[in-house]
Structure formats: C-alpha cells, structure tokens
Design a protein around this motif. Structure first.
Motif, PDB file in Angstrom:
ATOM      1  N   ARG A   1      -9.228  -2.577   1.044  1.00  0.00           N
ATOM      2  CA  ARG A   1      -8.164  -2.115   0.257  1.00  0.00           C
ATOM      3  C   ARG A   1      -7.634  -3.320  -0.685  1.00  0.00           C
TER       4      ARG A   1
ATOM      5  N   GLU B   1      -7.146   2.944 -11.451  1.00  0.00           N
ATOM      6  CA  GLU B   1      -5.868   2.305 -10.789  1.00  0.00           C
ATOM      7  C   GLU B   1      -4.947   3.669 -10.244  1.00  0.00           C
TER       8      GLU B   1
ATOM      9  N   TYR C   1     -13.403   1.650   0.359  1.00  0.00           N
ATOM     10  CA  TYR C   1     -11.618   1.858   0.600  1.00  0.00           C
ATOM     11  C   TYR C   1     -11.585   3.349   0.991  1.00  0.00           C
TER      12      TYR C   1
ATOM     13  N   ALA D   1     -10.631  -3.746  -3.378  1.00  0.00           N
ATOM     14  CA  ALA D   1     -10.574  -2.780  -4.369  1.00  0.00           C
ATOM     15  C   ALA D   1      -9.504  -3.088  -5.266  1.00  0.00           C
ATOM     16  N   TYR D   2      -8.278  -3.464  -4.839  1.00  0.00           N
ATOM     17  CA  TYR D   2      -7.085  -3.926  -5.704  1.00  0.00           C
ATOM     18  C   TYR D   2      -7.577  -5.123  -6.468  1.00  0.00           C
TER      19      TYR D   2
ATOM     20  N   THR E   1       2.396   1.826  -3.380  1.00  0.00           N
ATOM     21  CA  THR E   1       1.503   2.232  -4.386  1.00  0.00           C
ATOM     22  C   THR E   1       1.121   3.696  -4.106  1.00  0.00           C
TER      23      THR E   1
ATOM     24  N   LEU F   1     -13.314   0.781  -4.505  1.00  0.00           N
ATOM     25  CA  LEU F   1     -12.489   2.002  -4.059  1.00  0.00           C
ATOM     26  C   LEU F   1     -13.410   3.155  -3.334  1.00  0.00           C
TER      27      LEU F   1
ATOM     28  N   GLU G   1       0.794  -1.115   0.135  1.00  0.00           N
ATOM     29  CA  GLU G   1       0.169   0.228  -0.116  1.00  0.00           C
ATOM     30  C   GLU G   1       0.931   1.250  -0.070  1.00  0.00           C
TER      31      GLU G   1
ATOM     32  N   LEU H   1     -10.086  -3.934  -9.181  1.00  0.00           N
ATOM     33  CA  LEU H   1      -9.335  -3.292 -10.284  1.00  0.00           C
ATOM     34  C   LEU H   1      -8.530  -4.100 -11.001  1.00  0.00           C
TER      35      LEU H   1
ATOM     36  N   SER I   1      -6.540   4.677  -6.755  1.00  0.00           N
ATOM     37  CA  SER I   1      -6.312   3.533  -5.694  1.00  0.00           C
ATOM     38  C   SER I   1      -5.124   4.063  -5.336  1.00  0.00           C
TER      39      SER I   1
END
Length: 664
Positions: free
Chosen positions: A545, A584, A526, A548-549, A274, A523, A271, A552, A587
């Motif tokens: 999270r 993306e 999140y 959501a990832y 990212t 998202l 995270e 995606l 996020s």
C-alpha cells in the motif's frame, strides 16, 4: 449487485484540465517554512571557512572551502544526522572530483577544443548519474558545476589544493549539525517525531475535509507528509534484546521501535481515511479532531492522560476501520500495547536507484546535457567571454528536469541573475572590506535553503551575489565586471531553451508515462494482496500500500511539473491529469474494499476484480503507447452505498475513462 447497475453516487466529469494557466503556475512561488537549522549551519560554516582563509592569509583556499560549504548546504535538510551524512557524503566527493577534473584541464593549459571535449564528456557522465535518483542527481549536478568552475577560476598553489580543501567546508556543515553528546534533546526536536506529528495533523485536516471538494488536495498533503516520515524513520536494530510479541505486533520499548510502531498505526489510520475519502463519507467533528490531539501528544513525548477516542457508533466498514485505527494509534502514542497486524519491517530505501547508469533514460539525459555543454563550449571559444566558465556552469544548473520546469528555470535564471548582479553591484559600490564580504556571503548562503524551496528565480537572486562575493574575496573581479555575467547567463539560458528544450523536449513519455506505469503496477499488486487476504491484514499489505501511494505521489508530481511547462508539454500533462486522478481514486477504492473485507465480511467477486485488473492493464498499455485516455472519469459526488463492493464503482470509473462512454 451487478457491475452494470447504475451508479448513483458518481457523475460524469469533463477531463480535468487545469484552470490556472501554465505561466501562472510557473511563476507562483511556494511558501515553505523557514528551515532555521540548515540556515544557521550554512551561515556559520561559510563564515568559519572564509575567516580561516583570511586569518591564514590564504583567502584563495578559504574561497574554495566556502564553495564546499555552499555545495553541502545545497544538500542539507532538516532530517536525522545519518541521512544528512549520506546525502552530503554522496554529493561533496562528486564535487571534489569535478573540481579536480576542471583544475587538471586548466593546469595542463589545454586548448579550447580539448577543454570543450573534456567538459562534454564530464557532462555526459554527470547527466547519466543525475538520472539514477535523487542522490545521483545531486552528485551529478555538483560534478559538472565543479568541473566548470575548476576549468576557469584562478587556482591556488598548488593547483590540486582547490579540490583538496573543498570538502573541508562541507565537513563544517555536517559537524555543526551533530548533536552534542550528553545533551538531552526534547522529544519534539527529533525529525522523525516532528514528521509523525505532521502526519497526524494532515490526517486531521483530511478527516475534516471528508465529503468536500477539498478532500483530494488534503489527501495529497497527507501522502507527502507520509513520504517525509518514511524518509526520516530511524533504523531498527537488527537483533533487539526484547523481540516483539507475535500476538500483538508491539515492538521493544526503545525510541526507534516506538516511532516505528506509531508509524505503522498512522499508516492504518491513513488507509481507513483514504477509503472514507473515496466513499465521500464524512465523520463527526469530534472524531476528525482526534489526530490533532495525537499530534500534540506526539510532540510532548509523554502522555499522562491518553488521548480519548469518542464512542461514535461507526455504521460502515470504512468507518469501523477508522475507529479501530484511531484507537490503536492512541494506544501506541500513549505507550500501550496495541493490536497491529503489520510487521515492523524497514521502509523501502527512498534513495534507491530508479534507473541504472547505463539505462536508456540515463543515456538520453546524459546526451542531452552533453549537447548543450558542447554548444556552450563552442560559443566560449568563438566569443570573447571574460569568465567563460559561467556559461557551462549555468547550463548545468538550468538543465535539471528533475528539479522543475526547464523552461521556467531558463527564464528565471536570466531574470534572477540580472537582479542578483544589480544587488551585488549596489553593495560593492560601497567598497566594503573583506570581513564585510564574509558577512554578506554568510547571509546569502543562509538564505539559500529557503530560496531553493520557494522558487528557482529567488534561488538565483540569492546564489548570484554569493558567487560574485566569493570571486571578489579572491580578488578576481571588480564590481564593473559583474554585468558580463548577465550576458553569460542569458546566453546559457538561450542554449538550454533552444537545444535542451525546443529541439530536444522532455516529453511526457520520458517523465509522466513511466511514472503512471509504475503507479498502475503498484496498485495492481496492492489490490492482489487485498483480494488474497484471509483473516487479519497480511504483513506485506501495508508495504504494498505504501509503495502504491508513493508511486502515485511521484506520478502526480510529474504531472504538476508538466502543467507548468508551455505547450506542447503542458498540454500533454493536462491530457494525463484525468488518468492520474482516476488512479488516486482507485487507491481509495481499494482501501475501502480492504475495509469491507475486514469489517463487512465481503467476499471478492472475481468479475469485479478482473474488470479493475483489465482496466489497469489497458491504462498501462495506453501509457506505453503514448495515448492519453480521452474519456471523462465519473467522479463521486455522494456517499458510496456500503452494500455495493467498492471495486464495482472503481471499475465503472476506469471503464468510463478508458472507453469515453457515459457511466453505466
């Protein structure tokens, strides 16, 4: 800073149209690693099944047991035994049921009309089952394939024995993968440990690519590795003897709890990385090298000297978040206690039903598959085909949208069958004996796991000789009769192209747009958890999270699959590509904002949160209305100003994408 302040760290970009033509994307094979364990299991199980049939002078039963081994191999993976057992135990009973249905139709000597009706009904249920998720997809495919085989292949005596012995080959594949009791397995041989090491390797690559155009591709690889790790995590005991300490979040000292603890530490590190990727902010090379050292330590299983994390004085909230996450990860890999605020909750079930069996999506795909099977059955009755079951079997394999481009699979099936028949005819012209045929079948099934992962055309080249050799072993075909299989495959591919693709296309509204709606909703949840947080990271935030990832990643996979289709599907996928890339990046912005809250003390600005939420709602409405946004998203090209809220720049990007106006 006001949301209307000019954004110097982003520049307008044209919509992300793919530079590679669709036909080049479709023909490009993947280069997966060789899955040695599934390959060895497949070869040995096939050889044992066929050898038992030869030695017992019941090669007809051995052929059907070999089919069971092949069907199990199609669902075998490099993963823990419990996951392999679930996957195979779902698919093979469906295969046996399909064989029983087809055998019963053949034994009853029903007419062409009744046979076509029975296969069409089976196809509808198979298609509806295939739309429920990955395990349902595998079961639905084998249900229809086995039904078509049972309706046309010569049956052993008694007629129901084919369905009875088919699971025997599958059991061989499953048993050959069970580790021997008392044998101590090396730490690096555990699938979860290997997957965790792969996550850290991918994290190191992404850290090295921060601030470069390659960062986005590295992030996609990292997300895929996390998904694989999540799928193979061992289950946690419900009532551990030594419960975790509430102040540290560490788990009892068992192998399963240790892997889960390291997984949670890896989630925190990914995270933070990212957020840095979105902020376009690199880190020193010695920091980027830490995840690779952690990967090697995970593979060794024991750390005599803990992995050092350099003192590099992080100067932004996202860099501070990465520093803290890497130190916690190093502690968990070394077996020491670490402050992890996330609870050791079980991961979401990766095989959960995506839609119900009676949903519109399931019914739509079931009707689509049933139509193609009905057309194939009508042509089987009208044309003098020697092995009529080959046509519906090919339709079942080709018309699987969740396995890739239908157009590509149709063309690859025809070309692959030609090559496969040519190879088989050349080999059988040498008049090999039955034991040589057993070796050839074992070799082909051993290549099946790699060929399936590489390209569908290569899969067909491998599967066609294996099927024809099994028929030859049963005394059902001669080498001269193999070439009609090319006609059958071309006919089935043409049916799928015409009735399943051109007249009934799988449009983005059926595949891409629902994935984007799910990703936007994940998202938004999140973001809401980040905004609500007060103090340490809430226990539920890590799973929101991850959800959501993963959503995606599913959306990106659907878009990439659509780009390999010819127009209009490929054009529609290209129109949704900018929105997928924008989600993306969002996020990453939310991850960066979470770091700003935890390490920079930033308080959420309601106006910025509302702008992002409103933009997500507009994007969701556009997806549901089948209207791709036409704006040009503002892609970051320089480091983000840490004094500005990450949500502000994210809101600018989304507004630009949706409104089609220059960035503010």
């Amino acid at each position: 800073m006001s949301p209307n302040t000019p954004n110097a760290s982003a520049t307008p970009a044209t919509p992300a149209t793919p530079a590679t033509p669709w036909w080049a994307r479709a023909a490009r094979p993947a280069r997966p690693p060789l899955p040695w364990a599934p390959m060895a299991r497949a070869a040995l199980a096939m050889a044992l099944a066929l050898a038992a049939g030869l030695l017992a002078h019941r090669v007809d039963l051995g052929v059907f047991a070999g089919l069971g081994a092949m069907h199990a191999t199609m669902n075998d993976r490099v993963e823990p035994v419990r996951l392999r057992a679930r996957r195979i135990a779902t698919a093979v009973p469906a295969s046996a049921l399909g064989m029983l249905i087809g055998s019963a139709l053949q034994h009853a000597q029903v007419g062409a009309l009744a046979l076509g009706a029975g296969l069409t009904l089976t196809a509808f249920f198979s298609g509806a089952l295939s739309a429920t998720g990955p395990r349902g997809s595998a079961a639905g495919l084998l249900l229809l394939v086995s039904a078509t085989l049972g309706s046309g292949m010569p049956l052993p005596h008694p007629w129901w024995a084919a369905a009875a012995v088919l699971p025997a080959g599958a059991v061989l594949v499953l048993l050959l993968g069970v580790p021997l009791r008392g044998r101590r397995r090396a730490p690096g041989a555990d699938p979860a440990v290997r997957a965790l090491a792969a996550v850290y390797d991918a994290l190191g690559r992404m850290l090295a690519d921060l601030g470069t155009p390659q960062g986005s591709a590295s992030r996609q690889v990292l997300t895929a590795r996390l998904n694989q790790l999540q799928d193979v995590l061992p289950p946690l005991p419900r009532h551990p003897r030594n419960p975790p300490a509430p102040d540290t979040g560490t788990a009892p000292d068992t192998a399963a709890h240790r892997v889960h603890t390291m997984y949670r530490a890896a989630l925190a590190a990914t995270e933070a990385a990212t957020g840095l990727l979105w902020a376009w902010r690199p880190v020193p090379p010695e920091v980027a090298a830490v995840p690779g050292l952690l990967a090697r330590a995970v593979e060794r299983g024991s750390v005599e000297v803990p992995v050092p994390v350099p003192d590099w004085s992080p100067d932004t909230p996202s860099r501070q978040a990465l520093d803290a996450a890497l130190r916690a990860a190093a502690a968990t890999v070394a077996g020491r206690e670490a402050v992890l605020s996330t609870a050791p909750a079980p991961p979401p079930d990766p095989w959960r039903l995506r839609v119900r069996l009676v949903s519109p999506g399931a019914a739509r795909y079931g009707a689509r598959l049933a139509l193609c099977i009905a057309v194939g059955a009508a042509l089987m009755a009208a044309l003098p085909l020697s092995r009529s079951y080959w046509v519906p079997m090919t339709i079942a394999f080709v018309l699987k949208p969740d396995l890739g481009s239908v157009f590509l699979r149709s063309v690859s099936r025809a070309v692959g069958t030609v090559l496969g028949v040519a190879v088989t005819a050349a080999v059988l012209s040498l008049a090999p004996g039955p034991w040589a045929l057993v070796a050839i079948a074992a070799l082909c099934v051993a290549l099946l796991p790699y060929a399936t992962a590489a390209h569908y055309g290569l899969n067909t080249v491998v599967m066609t000789p294996m099927a024809l050799v099994l028929l030859q072993l049963g005394g059902q075909d001669g080498a001269a009769e193999f070439w009609p299989r090319v006609l059958d495959s071309v006919l089935a591919s043409a049916i799928v192209l015409l009735f399943g693709h051109l007249l009934w296309p799988e449009r983005p509204r059926h595949r891409i747009e629902p994935r984007l709606v799910s990703a936007a909703a994940a998202l938004k949840a999140y973001l809401a958890s980040v905004v609500r947080q007060d103090g340490p990271e809430p226990r539920s935030e890590v799973w929101l999270r991850r959800t959501a990832y993963r959503a995606l990643a599913d959306a990106r996979a659907e878009v990439e699959q659509g780009l390999a289709e010819p127009p209009p599907t490929g054009r529609h996928a290209a129109e949704w590509l900018p929105a997928t890339a924008a989600l993306e990046r969002l996020s990453g912005a939310v991850a960066a904002f979470a770091a700003q809250r935890r390490y920079g003390g930033r308080v959420p600005e309601p106006a910025e949160v509302e702008r992002v939420g409103r933009a997500l709602d507009e994007l969701t409405a556009a997806a549901r209305a089948h209207r791709p946004p036409t704006g040009a998203a503002a892609r970051p090209t320089r480091p983000h100003d840490p004094s500005r809220s990450a949500l502000g720049r994210a809101a600018d990007e989304l507004d630009t994408l949706l409104a089609g106006r220059p960035p503010r």
